[in-house]
Scaffold this active site. Structure first.
Site, short mmCIF file in Angstrom:
data_model
loop_
_atom_site.label_atom_id
_atom_site.label_comp_id
_atom_site.label_asym_id
_atom_site.label_seq_id
_atom_site.Cartn_x
_atom_site.Cartn_y
_atom_site.Cartn_z
NE ARG A 126 2.16 38.62 3.15
CZ ARG A 126 2.17 38.56 4.54
NH1 ARG A 126 1.20 39.22 5.29
NH2 ARG A 126 3.37 38.28 5.27
NE ARG A 141 6.81 40.62 4.87
CZ ARG A 141 6.30 40.64 5.97
NH1 ARG A 141 5.10 41.28 6.26
NH2 ARG A 141 6.78 39.86 7.10
CE LYS A 170 0.21 40.59 12.79
NZ LYS A 170 0.69 39.35 12.15
NE ARG A 175 7.34 36.03 8.88
CZ ARG A 175 6.48 36.28 7.89
NH1 ARG A 175 7.05 35.74 6.41
NH2 ARG A 175 5.70 37.26 7.75
P1 AMP Z 1 5.65 41.57 10.19
O1 AMP Z 1 5.67 42.61 8.95
O2 AMP Z 1 4.82 42.02 11.36
O3 AMP Z 1 5.49 40.23 9.87
O4 AMP Z 1 7.29 41.72 10.84
C1 AMP Z 1 8.23 41.16 10.15
C2 AMP Z 1 9.36 40.98 10.90
O5 AMP Z 1 9.85 42.07 11.47
C3 AMP Z 1 9.32 39.92 12.07
O6 AMP Z 1 9.41 38.59 11.40
C4 AMP Z 1 10.27 40.26 12.82
O7 AMP Z 1 11.56 39.98 12.51
C5 AMP Z 1 10.27 41.87 12.80
N1 AMP Z 1 9.27 42.32 13.79
C6 AMP Z 1 8.08 43.10 13.54
N2 AMP Z 1 7.57 43.58 14.73
C7 AMP Z 1 8.10 43.15 15.70
C8 AMP Z 1 8.15 43.10 17.14
N3 AMP Z 1 6.94 43.80 17.56
N4 AMP Z 1 9.12 42.72 17.72
C9 AMP Z 1 10.27 42.32 17.29
N5 AMP Z 1 10.41 42.18 16.10
C10 AMP Z 1 9.53 42.60 15.02
#
Ligand code: AMP
Length: 220
Positions: A128, A163, A14, A174
């Site tokens: 990553r 990360r 993404k 996740r």
């Molecule tokens: P990402 O970078 O999109 O993989 O998000 C990393 C982490 O941020 C996720 O595992 C959630 O803990 C939190 N997170 C990101 N976007 C959201 C969202 N829209 N709602 C709730 N938690 C989020």
């Protein structure tokens, strides 16, 4: 340009795809994960609470995410559309976002789903790395995503970081969260007739070529 919602399991590409759309169509890419990672740089109680949630792979409460998002999409660079990477994550977020858009008199735009097998996505996380400054994503295991100089961002020359939630244990959590909470969004948006699927299991350039084909048909 219409706004674009990207839906995909973690590590499906993404962030990489969002960055390519940003460059080609000159609209900002908004990652709620990045907005939250900026918040946890602080040391207050809220930051520590969010940090724990991020490290567990669970979702941050809707009110926190919605407030961050609203503040971001009200900025002037979002007037001509934007890409959402990582939002909405649940049907309740999508409903709240619909309400927000109605109040702002804006359109949902298009939803692009990046389809990928769990094991292929999971195999990507160990390689990553991200630039903490510009957020560009690299993958040391993928030919066309390696940094030119090992460990350094090509653009910022800043040291790349991994990360803390990019590990196999958190990945499973996740991914399960994705299946349970986020995947139902596909039928939510399908009912509005705005969902397009892309195969994200090959290279970023193959994914992007499919996305461009969709966007060119809807570029108004
Ligand atoms: P990402 O970078 O999109 O993989 O998000 C990393 C982490 O941020 C996720 O595992 C959630 O803990 C939190 N997170 C990101 N976007 C959201 C969202 N829209 N709602 C709730 N938690 C989020």
């Amino acid at each position: 340009m219409k706004s674009i919602i990207l839906i995909a399991p973690p590590a499906a590409g993404k962030g990489t795809e969002a960055e390519q759309i940003r460059v080609d169509y000159n609209i900002p890419s908004i990652s709620t994960g990045d907005l939250l990672r900026d918040v946890i740089k602080g040391n207050d109680e809220k930051a520590l609470m969010i940090k724990d949630i991020l490290n567990s792979g669970a979702l941050v409460p809707d009110d926190i995410v919605l407030e961050l998002l609203k503040n971001r999409i009200l900025q002037s660079d979002c007037e001509n559309g934007y890409i959402l990477d990582g939002f909405p994550r649940t049907v309740s977020q999508a409903e709240a976002y619909d309400k927000m858009l109605e109040e702002l008199n804006r359109d949902t735009g298009l939803v692009i789903v990046l389809d990928i097998d769990k094991e292929i996505a999971k195999s990507r996380i160990s390689g990553r790395f991200t630039c903490p400054s510009c957020k560009r994503i690299y993958n040391v295991n993928t030919g066309d995503m390696k940094p030119m100089q090992s460990g350094l961002c090509d653009d910022c020359m800043v040291e790349l970081i991994q990360r803390s939630d990019d590990n196999p244990e958190t990945y499973d959590e996740r991914y399960n969260t994705y299946l349970e909470k986020t995947a139902p969004l596909i039928s939510f948006y399908d009912k509005k007739g705005i969902v397009y699927h892309v195969d994200s299991s090959k290279s970023p350039s193959i994914t992007h070529a499919q996305v461009i084909e969709i966007l060119e048909k809807h570029n108004d």
